[in-house]
Motif scaffolding. Structure first.
Motif, mmCIF file in Angstrom:
data_model
loop_
_atom_site.group_PDB
_atom_site.id
_atom_site.type_symbol
_atom_site.label_atom_id
_atom_site.label_comp_id
_atom_site.label_asym_id
_atom_site.label_seq_id
_atom_site.Cartn_x
_atom_site.Cartn_y
_atom_site.Cartn_z
ATOM 1 N N THR A 43 0.825 -1.205 0.000
ATOM 2 C CA THR A 43 0.000 0.000 0.000
ATOM 3 C C THR A 43 0.860 1.256 0.000
ATOM 4 O O THR A 43 0.483 2.277 -0.597
ATOM 5 C CB THR A 43 -0.956 -0.009 1.205
ATOM 6 O OG1 THR A 43 -1.661 -1.254 1.232
ATOM 7 C CG2 THR A 43 -1.962 1.121 1.118
ATOM 8 N N ASP A 44 2.025 1.218 0.647
ATOM 9 C CA ASP A 44 2.962 2.343 0.549
ATOM 10 C C ASP A 44 3.393 2.549 -0.900
ATOM 11 O O ASP A 44 3.461 3.681 -1.392
ATOM 12 C CB ASP A 44 4.202 2.090 1.418
ATOM 13 C CG ASP A 44 3.894 2.041 2.898
ATOM 14 O OD1 ASP A 44 3.116 2.888 3.369
ATOM 15 O OD2 ASP A 44 4.428 1.153 3.585
ATOM 16 N N LEU A 45 3.699 1.450 -1.587
ATOM 17 C CA LEU A 45 4.117 1.554 -2.988
ATOM 18 C C LEU A 45 2.996 2.131 -3.839
ATOM 19 O O LEU A 45 3.255 2.940 -4.748
ATOM 20 C CB LEU A 45 4.520 0.175 -3.520
ATOM 21 C CG LEU A 45 5.667 -0.543 -2.801
ATOM 22 C CD1 LEU A 45 5.946 -1.884 -3.477
ATOM 23 C CD2 LEU A 45 6.923 0.312 -2.786
ATOM 24 N N THR A 46 1.758 1.740 -3.569
ATOM 25 C CA THR A 46 0.623 2.281 -4.307
ATOM 26 C C THR A 46 0.512 3.786 -4.112
ATOM 27 O O THR A 46 0.291 4.545 -5.064
ATOM 28 C CB THR A 46 -0.680 1.588 -3.864
ATOM 29 O OG1 THR A 46 -0.567 0.184 -4.088
ATOM 30 C CG2 THR A 46 -1.881 2.127 -4.624
ATOM 31 N N ALA A 47 0.685 4.248 -2.874
ATOM 32 C CA ALA A 47 0.642 5.684 -2.600
ATOM 33 C C ALA A 47 1.778 6.421 -3.313
ATOM 34 O O ALA A 47 1.565 7.496 -3.886
ATOM 35 C CB ALA A 47 0.721 5.928 -1.094
ATOM 36 N N LEU A 48 2.975 5.842 -3.296
ATOM 37 C CA LEU A 48 4.133 6.495 -3.908
ATOM 38 C C LEU A 48 4.019 6.561 -5.428
ATOM 39 O O LEU A 48 4.680 7.381 -6.067
ATOM 40 C CB LEU A 48 5.417 5.772 -3.504
ATOM 41 C CG LEU A 48 5.771 5.833 -2.012
ATOM 42 C CD1 LEU A 48 6.980 4.967 -1.702
ATOM 43 C CD2 LEU A 48 6.015 7.270 -1.577
ATOM 44 N N ARG A 49 3.177 5.706 -6.022
ATOM 45 C CA ARG A 49 2.897 5.776 -7.458
ATOM 46 C C ARG A 49 1.798 6.783 -7.770
ATOM 47 O O ARG A 49 1.479 7.009 -8.938
ATOM 48 C CB ARG A 49 2.471 4.408 -7.990
ATOM 49 C CG ARG A 49 3.549 3.341 -7.999
ATOM 50 C CD ARG A 49 3.128 2.181 -8.899
ATOM 51 N NE ARG A 49 1.843 1.629 -8.519
ATOM 52 C CZ ARG A 49 1.686 0.579 -7.721
ATOM 53 N NH1 ARG A 49 2.753 -0.025 -7.198
ATOM 54 N NH2 ARG A 49 0.474 0.128 -7.426
ATOM 55 N N GLY A 50 1.189 7.355 -6.752
ATOM 56 C CA GLY A 50 0.094 8.280 -6.976
ATOM 57 C C GLY A 50 -1.260 7.610 -6.968
ATOM 58 O O GLY A 50 -2.265 8.229 -7.343
ATOM 59 N N GLY A 51 -1.330 6.353 -6.528
ATOM 60 C CA GLY A 51 -2.580 5.606 -6.538
ATOM 61 C C GLY A 51 -3.539 5.960 -5.422
ATOM 62 O O GLY A 51 -4.676 5.498 -5.404
ATOM 63 N N VAL A 52 -3.089 6.767 -4.462
ATOM 64 C CA VAL A 52 -3.933 7.254 -3.378
ATOM 65 C C VAL A 52 -3.782 8.779 -3.350
ATOM 66 O O VAL A 52 -2.658 9.282 -3.358
ATOM 67 C CB VAL A 52 -3.514 6.664 -2.019
ATOM 68 C CG1 VAL A 52 -4.400 7.193 -0.898
ATOM 69 C CG2 VAL A 52 -3.563 5.141 -2.058
ATOM 70 N N PRO A 53 -4.875 9.529 -3.339
ATOM 71 C CA PRO A 53 -4.787 10.992 -3.419
ATOM 72 C C PRO A 53 -4.318 11.642 -2.122
ATOM 73 O O PRO A 53 -5.023 12.434 -1.494
ATOM 74 C CB PRO A 53 -6.217 11.403 -3.772
ATOM 75 C CG PRO A 53 -7.073 10.331 -3.186
ATOM 76 C CD PRO A 53 -6.279 9.058 -3.344
ATOM 77 N N LEU A 54 -3.114 11.311 -1.693
ATOM 78 C CA LEU A 54 -2.540 11.858 -0.467
ATOM 79 C C LEU A 54 -1.937 13.229 -0.753
ATOM 80 O O LEU A 54 -1.141 13.374 -1.695
ATOM 81 C CB LEU A 54 -1.462 10.902 0.052
ATOM 82 C CG LEU A 54 -0.750 11.249 1.353
ATOM 83 C CD1 LEU A 54 -1.725 11.183 2.526
ATOM 84 C CD2 LEU A 54 0.425 10.300 1.593
ATOM 85 N N PRO A 55 -2.259 14.269 0.016
ATOM 86 C CA PRO A 55 -1.665 15.587 -0.219
ATOM 87 C C PRO A 55 -0.163 15.565 0.063
ATOM 88 O O PRO A 55 0.297 14.867 0.971
ATOM 89 C CB PRO A 55 -2.413 16.507 0.742
ATOM 90 C CG PRO A 55 -2.941 15.600 1.812
ATOM 91 C CD PRO A 55 -3.222 14.292 1.136
ATOM 92 N N LEU A 56 0.595 16.314 -0.717
ATOM 93 C CA LEU A 56 2.050 16.320 -0.626
ATOM 94 C C LEU A 56 2.553 17.706 -0.210
ATOM 95 O O LEU A 56 1.873 18.701 -0.433
ATOM 96 C CB LEU A 56 2.646 15.925 -1.980
ATOM 97 C CG LEU A 56 2.215 14.548 -2.515
ATOM 98 C CD1 LEU A 56 2.829 14.296 -3.891
ATOM 99 C CD2 LEU A 56 2.585 13.447 -1.541
ATOM 100 N N PRO A 57 3.755 17.773 0.373
ATOM 101 C CA PRO A 57 4.649 16.664 0.724
ATOM 102 C C PRO A 57 4.092 15.864 1.896
ATOM 103 O O PRO A 57 3.310 16.372 2.697
ATOM 104 C CB PRO A 57 5.944 17.361 1.105
ATOM 105 C CG PRO A 57 5.498 18.688 1.647
ATOM 106 C CD PRO A 57 4.318 19.080 0.788
ATOM 107 N N ALA A 58 4.533 14.602 1.948
ATOM 108 C CA ALA A 58 3.997 13.704 2.959
ATOM 109 C C ALA A 58 5.059 12.706 3.386
ATOM 110 O O ALA A 58 6.107 12.561 2.751
ATOM 111 C CB ALA A 58 2.766 12.964 2.423
ATOM 112 N N VAL A 59 4.754 12.017 4.460
ATOM 113 C CA VAL A 59 5.552 10.882 4.914
ATOM 114 C C VAL A 59 4.617 9.687 4.967
ATOM 115 O O VAL A 59 3.529 9.769 5.555
ATOM 116 C CB VAL A 59 6.184 11.133 6.298
ATOM 117 C CG1 VAL A 59 6.940 9.891 6.781
ATOM 118 C CG2 VAL A 59 7.115 12.336 6.243
#
Length: 367
Positions: A43-59
């Motif tokens: 799931t971390d890899l999915t987020a890092l590919r942009g697969g989850v609309p997490l606001p950036l910058p982020a950890v």
């Protein structure tokens, strides 16, 4: 204000940058931990590919283990010095949470995916600008993380703390699916598609429960060998077999009682349904993105088969993580065989190894 060294996520598909951030004051129900180890999850890899609309910058990072350094004013069940495993966050008060199913918390998305507290504030900042945390209620790719009493599970100080973090997500997802959702019994049969950390955790749980046959399916010969070591009675390479359903039926007589899809591809879900006897249950766990259309044959379902999705093993981490620790102590859940450790400066190497599948469970460790 506490300083932390973190791996900062600034843009999809770009390498993380190790930087210093400030960790702000704790809310009343929060804790700050010094991270001992943190697993890398798909799931971390999915987020890092942009697969989850997490606001950036982020950890990101959400499989942490560590030592409590500070607690908020309302925290009474944890104290500085406690060893904890940090899992997903949940409100603990909604109907799903109070019925023992916090993985389906009504506030799950807001508590785990949005990058802020519920009031919109962030736990971290850099040069006065917000750094989005709260990824699965922790954001633990760094030396320190902010969590809460809701998602921090106290563990015994005699345990190998650096290695325990994956119990909070991928390991409980696979094992919980077999033990709590499928509720497999001794002598029942199971096929596991995809032998990453989730699939192998499902396999180990099936072995601990006395399932047989246990059929492990993956194109990677090294993972098939490890599956045999961990309890698989049969292994299959899908690239070397024309018809997986026929091969599984040949092994199990009339198909298996249960199947676990730890991949998430349409073709794999279809195969995982096709190998079931009637009735039988397929649990799909693999995440390919928040939107992932698949087509299945209704005839498979009309024959009494069930397809169910599972989040986080549908378990309460406060109850289930101690159970997995007890199984590990008895030698029945040897999850440490899946782990390879890295340091924080090596995090991009670890992420690449996870994405390539060359390492099953990379864990970033800290002194």
């Amino acid at each position: 204000m506490t300083h932390a060294r973190v791996a900062l996520f600034e843009a999809p598909d770009e390498k993380l940058t190790v930087v210093d951030v400030q960790v702000g004051p704790l809310a009343e129900d929060e804790i700050r931990i010094r991270v001992a180890g943190v697993g890398i999850c798909h799931t971390d890899l999915t987020a890092l590919r942009g697969g989850v609309p997490l606001p950036l910058p982020a950890v990101v990072g959400h499989e942490a283990s560590g030592i409590v350094e500070e607690v908020g004013a309302e925290v009474t069940t944890l104290v500085p010095g406690d060893h904890v495993v940090v899992s997903f966050d949940s409100c603990r008060t909604c109907t799903q949470c109070t019925s023992g199913r916090p993985a389906y918390c009504e506030l799950f998305a807001a508590l785990n995916y949005f990058g802020t507290r519920l009031d919109g504030s962030t736990t971290m900042s850099r040069d006065g600008e917000p750094v989005h945390g709260n990824w699965f209620g922790q954001s633990s790719f760094g030396t320190h993380a902010v969590a809460s009493v809701r998602n921090a599970v106290k563990v015994d100080e005699s345990l190998p703390l650096q290695l325990l973090g994956p119990l909070g997500c991928s390991l409980q997802t696979g094992a919980g699916t077999v033990m709590r959702v499928l509720r497999a019994k001794p002598g029942q049969s199971i096929a596991v598609f995809g032998l990453g950390a989730v699939g192998l955790s499902a396999l180990m749980a099936a072995k601990a429960l006395g399932c047989t046959p246990i059929i492990a399916i993956d194109p990677n010969p090294e993972r098939l060998n490890l599956a045999t070591e961990l309890g698989a009675t049969h292994t299959l390479d899908p690239n070397a077999i024309d018809d997986i359903a026929w091969a599984v039926t040949d092994i199990s007589a009339n198909g298996v009682d249960f199947s676990v899809d730890a991949v998430g591809l349409e073709s794999v879900v279809q195969q995982a349904l096709a190998v079931l006897r009637s009735p039988g249950i397929c649990a799909t766990l693999g995440l390919q993105g928040l939107e992932n259309d698949i087509v299945i044959d209704q005839g498979h379902l009309l024959l009494g088969r069930t397809l169910t999705g599972v989040i986080e093993g549908d378990v309460d981490p406060h109850q289930f993580i101690p159970q997995l620790v007890d199984l590990w102590k008895k030698g029945q859940f040897p999850f440490d065989k899946l782990i390879e450790t890295y340091t924080l400066p090596e995090i991009n190497e670890a992420l690449a190894a996870a994405a390539a599948g060359s390492v099953i469970k990379p864990v970033i460790v800290f002194d």
